[in-house]
Write a protein that holds these residues in place. Structure first.
Motif, mmCIF file in Angstrom:
data_model
loop_
_atom_site.group_PDB
_atom_site.id
_atom_site.type_symbol
_atom_site.label_atom_id
_atom_site.label_comp_id
_atom_site.label_asym_id
_atom_site.label_seq_id
_atom_site.Cartn_x
_atom_site.Cartn_y
_atom_site.Cartn_z
ATOM 1 N N GLN A 125 -7.759 -17.099 3.182
ATOM 2 C CA GLN A 125 -7.620 -16.084 2.127
ATOM 3 C C GLN A 125 -7.889 -14.662 3.022
ATOM 4 O O GLN A 125 -6.912 -13.667 2.663
ATOM 5 N N TYR A 126 -8.554 -14.724 3.917
ATOM 6 C CA TYR A 126 -9.029 -13.540 4.601
ATOM 7 C C TYR A 126 -7.794 -13.309 5.544
ATOM 8 O O TYR A 126 -7.459 -12.266 5.949
ATOM 9 N N LEU A 127 -7.276 -14.291 6.134
ATOM 10 C CA LEU A 127 -6.021 -14.255 6.947
ATOM 11 C C LEU A 127 -5.106 -13.572 6.396
ATOM 12 O O LEU A 127 -4.183 -12.727 6.898
ATOM 13 N N GLU A 128 -4.551 -13.829 5.004
ATOM 14 C CA GLU A 128 -3.496 -13.113 4.601
ATOM 15 C C GLU A 128 -3.914 -11.781 4.048
ATOM 16 O O GLU A 128 -3.016 -10.862 3.955
ATOM 17 N N LEU A 129 -4.955 -11.596 3.666
ATOM 18 C CA LEU A 129 -5.567 -10.233 3.598
ATOM 19 C C LEU A 129 -5.713 -9.156 4.687
ATOM 20 O O LEU A 129 -5.193 -8.147 4.458
ATOM 21 N N GLY A 130 -6.093 -9.766 5.762
ATOM 22 C CA GLY A 130 -6.092 -8.909 7.060
ATOM 23 C C GLY A 130 -4.768 -8.710 7.461
ATOM 24 O O GLY A 130 -4.495 -7.599 7.723
ATOM 25 N N ARG A 131 -3.612 -9.742 7.259
ATOM 26 C CA ARG A 131 -2.404 -9.444 7.700
ATOM 27 C C ARG A 131 -1.872 -8.346 6.741
ATOM 28 O O ARG A 131 -1.109 -7.541 7.128
ATOM 29 N N GLN A 132 -2.056 -8.146 5.428
ATOM 30 C CA GLN A 132 -1.569 -7.134 4.712
ATOM 31 C C GLN A 132 -2.224 -5.794 4.894
ATOM 32 O O GLN A 132 -1.555 -4.894 4.997
ATOM 33 N N ILE A 133 -3.429 -5.787 5.140
ATOM 34 C CA ILE A 133 -4.324 -4.262 5.517
ATOM 35 C C ILE A 133 -3.699 -4.113 6.838
ATOM 36 O O ILE A 133 -3.517 -2.633 7.118
ATOM 37 N N ILE A 134 -3.363 -4.796 8.040
ATOM 38 C CA ILE A 134 -3.051 -4.108 9.276
ATOM 39 C C ILE A 134 -1.640 -3.740 9.081
ATOM 40 O O ILE A 134 -0.995 -2.828 9.502
ATOM 41 N N GLU A 135 -0.540 -4.530 8.324
ATOM 42 C CA GLU A 135 0.522 -4.040 8.128
ATOM 43 C C GLU A 135 0.588 -2.648 7.279
ATOM 44 O O GLU A 135 1.706 -1.773 7.561
ATOM 45 N N ARG A 136 -0.017 -2.474 6.457
ATOM 46 C CA ARG A 136 -0.131 -1.242 5.797
ATOM 47 C C ARG A 136 -0.548 -0.067 6.589
ATOM 48 O O ARG A 136 -0.320 1.168 6.539
ATOM 49 N N ALA A 137 -1.709 -0.370 7.374
ATOM 50 C CA ALA A 137 -2.285 0.659 8.306
ATOM 51 C C ALA A 137 -1.394 1.165 9.193
ATOM 52 O O ALA A 137 -1.120 2.250 9.479
ATOM 53 N N PHE A 138 -0.517 0.242 9.888
ATOM 54 C CA PHE A 138 0.604 0.510 10.778
ATOM 55 C C PHE A 138 1.540 1.335 10.163
ATOM 56 O O PHE A 138 2.128 2.364 10.674
#
Length: 711
Positions: A478-491
């Motif tokens: 769950q954290y892996l998927e959430l982290g992926r989304q947060i990083i993509e949005r930040a970039f």
């Protein structure tokens, strides 16, 4: 203090092939190394290793073990090194001395993590060679016998406490009943001296008053068995003060209410005479219901075998009777030492013991030393129940075990895929407590996975460890998927390119091993998306921060009842309310229920309340969320189980705040000594926002279970 020739003679008396030269060399070497060192009693320090070696001769151990007893403190307390011991006495003795040295450093420390890490090393040392534990138990026995010479009360109490909590249970686990009883009673004398003295005084009084009665009972039991054709040795055995006190505490009764302070032991020549004696006793005296236990057909995990029964015996006295062969008696008192495998040149591998194998398996799957210490203590202290598989195989479990514990005891895969159970042919719930003699059949499904709820009722360390490991794996995903989304949005917000190579290059900066690990720590909230962007593009650090990485696009005020909110499918201006039973959130499938004078109440489509309205379809409205609701705040309700420990509530509120949630109500609905059950209402934007908060809560150790509340 035992002289050199006396020690050699003791060893030669049971092992004529013992290496006499090596024993003499070890005696002299230890005396030389310890030199002028003295113990707190004022005795030469060398007297201690000699006494330890003497205790080991009672177990009839091999020469290497006796030499280890003589040398066990040399590496710790003298200039001697591992290399010196290896050169003079060989690698076998050197490894044993080194193992005992490691165990000597095991202490109940105030720092739980250090204590737990030491305990991990303890189990690993035992698994290499069980003789290490035997030597350490002899060492601890002599130290406890001389504990009163230690001047510091705090040190005496610490030594007594670790003896009671670690060494006595381990002695029981390898069948050293005599050692276990002595260690417990010596520790009890230090921890509860007044209570022990009170029990000793009462025992002395009973002994004076009842000597003739005990002799009469022994004589009558012997005559009764002889008349039945069984020649037996009958003795009376008084319980230790500690075992009496523990039984008084466990049953909450007074000394006068105990009926088995004195147990009568019957020793016979063979197995057949055990059951013949039992039949004679039961035919002559009324049996006390619930007091019969057959540990011969179902031995304890440490190899203990005996028949236990309670009867209204001679002169109408209620007594406990234990029946065993002489060979069983030797094993019961001295455990593994009674049939010492090293005489036959068998393997020294301690992994032959099932409980030790399970400890090693727990060691492999626990995430922290503290968790390992908690689980191994559970394993050591548990009383046993004996259950059977449908094929008749015996499975021993701690008292209070459930079908889930049974399933994991059979095989890890059976536990992971357990969906149901039958006990004695009857379908039961997975939290049913198993009893002695139950036949258990586990129903499995390939699609089933361990449930976090199981951890609330399982009692075996193996089951708890596997469940926690699965939950951790799920949380990581769950954290892996959430982290992926947060990083993509930040970039994306920073207007820069996201690449795997760039992320890989900054892993070292955040002290993680891979890009996926980086995404996990971002998902957990330990690292922000902006920090990752700035690590990949350092030049962005000096630019002004125009936008937040996680936008705060919700109102801080709670919507008032009756306020018009953008819900599709309603007449403009109609008053709406959110149901308090299910707390619908944007992202949920919803339905509207018309209430006269109140407007429309919004429920989730799966709300249990709707079942009562199934016969009134005219009140139902087909509605859905409008996209504009993403800027509003809504109440999400979660139900969680919080560990009762300092700062647990602070951790809960901090995690919710870190994930942009706002607590509007918190209620403790149930509490125990170990846990609080809590309902928390949180302002969130939508279902996804609430799901992220729940994922963050599941990752912390102070929260054992969390779920969205529907009622």
């Amino acid at each position: 203090m035992m002289r050199q020739y006396e020690l050699v003679e003791r060893v030669k008396s049971y092992d004529p092939a013992a290496d006499e030269a090596a024993l003499n060399r070890a005696y002299v070497y230890a005396m030389k190394m310890h030199g002028s060192q003295v113990r707190e009693s004022g005795d030469p320090y060398f007297s201690h290793p000699v006494e330890v070696a003497g205790i080991l001769t009672k177990y009839k151990l091999d020469t290497a073990s006796i030499i280890t007893g003589l040398l066990h403190d040399t590496i710790e307390d003298t200039p001697a090194t591992f290399g010196d011991i290896k050169e003079m006495f060989g690698p076998d003795v050197a490894n044993l001395v080194d193992g005992v040295t490691k165990l000597t450093r095991i202490q109940l420390q105030s720092d739980l993590s250090k204590q737990a890490e030491n305990f991990r090393k303890f189990v690993l040392a035992m698994s290499e060679d069980i003789r290490v534990l035997l030597v350490k138990l002899a060492d601890r026995t002599h130290n406890m016998r001389t504990l009163h010479f230690v001047s510091s009360p705090e040190k005496r109490r610490r030594i007594a406490l670790e003896t009671m909590e670690i060494y006595a249970p381990l002695a029981e686990r390898i069948g050293l009943q005599e050692v276990k009883s002595e260690l417990e009673d010596l520790a009890y004398a230090e921890l509860h001296p007044d209570a022990r003295q009170s029990i000793i005084t009462r025992l002395s009084f009973l002994r004076e008053q009842g000597t003739a009665l005990i002799d009469t009972i022994i004589e009558e039991l012997r005559d009764t068995l002889s008349a039945g054709g069984v020649i037996a040795n009958v003795t009376g055995r008084e319980k230790t003060p500690y075992s009496i006190w523990r039984k008084m505490q466990r049953k909450d009764v007074g000394f006068e209410q105990l009926s088995d302070i004195m147990a009568f032991r019957i020793l016979v020549d063979n197995l057949e005479d055990c059951y013949r004696s039992l039949g004679i006793i039961h035919s002559q005296y009324p049996m006390v219901p619930g007091r019969f236990k057959d540990y011969i057909s179902t031995p304890k995990p440490n190899g203990y075998q005996c028949l236990h029964t309670g009867v209204i015996g001679p002169q109408r006295h209620r007594i406990e009777v234990q029946i065993r062969t002489r060979e069983m008696h030797a094993v019961n008192e001295l455990g593994v030492a009674a049939h010492w495998q090293y005489k036959q040149g068998a393997s020294h591998d301690g992994k032959q013991f099932r409980w030790l194998r399970e400890m090693l398996e727990i060691l492999e799957h626990t995430s922290s030393p503290e968790e390992f210490l908690e689980n191994t203590r559970l394993e050591m202290y548990a009383d046993q129940v004996f259950c059977f598989t449908p094929k008749g195989d015996l499975v021993s479990l701690p008292a209070g075990s459930t079908p889930v514990d049974f399933a994991y005891a059979v095989h890890t895969a059976v536990g992971d895929h357990c969906v149901g159970a039958k006990v004695n042919g009857r379908i039961v719930t997975l939290r049913t407590e198993l009893k002695n003699g139950d036949q258990v059949e586990i129903v499995t499904s390939k699609t089933q996975h361990p449930s976090p709820e199981w951890e609330r009722f399982v009692v075996t360390a193996k089951a708890r460890t596997r469940i926690r490991r699965f939950v951790r794996t799920q949380q990581r995903e769950q954290y892996l998927e959430l982290g992926r989304q947060i990083i993509e949005r930040a970039f994306r917000q920073a207007g820069v390119e996201l690449s795997e190579k760039g992320l890989d290059g900054c892993c070292k900066q955040f002290k993680v091993g891979s890009v996926d690990d980086l995404r996990v720590v971002v998902g957990e909230g330990n690292v922000s998306g902006r920090e990752v962007v700035q690590a990949v593009y350092p030049e962005l650090k000096d630019q002004p921060k125009t936008d937040k990485i996680v936008p705060m696009t919700r109102a801080r005020t709670k919507p008032k009842p009756g306020a018009a909110l953008p819900i599709k499918g309603l007449i403009p201006g109609m008053a709406i309310h959110f149901a308090q039973c299910c707390h619908p959130l944007p992202g949920d499938r919803i339905v509207g229920i018309v209430s006269t004078g109140k407007g429309v109440t919004v429920h989730t489509i799966d709300c249990p309340t709707l079942e009562r309205l199934a016969d009134e379809p005219e009140r139902w409205l087909d509605i859905s969320w409008d996209e504009d609701t993403r800027d509003d705040s809504h109440i999400g309700r979660v139900k969680l189980i919080l560990t009762n420990e300092p700062a647990a509530l602070a951790t809960l509120t901090t995690l919710i705040a870190q994930n942009n949630g706002n607590i509007v109500n918190l209620k403790i609905i149930n509490r125990s000594k170990a846990f609080f059950e809590v309902i928390v209402d949180i302002e969130v934007r939508d279902v996804r926002h609430l799901t992220n908060i729940i994922a963050a809560l599941r990752a912390t150790t102070v929260i054992s279970a969390v779920e969205r509340a529907r009622n």
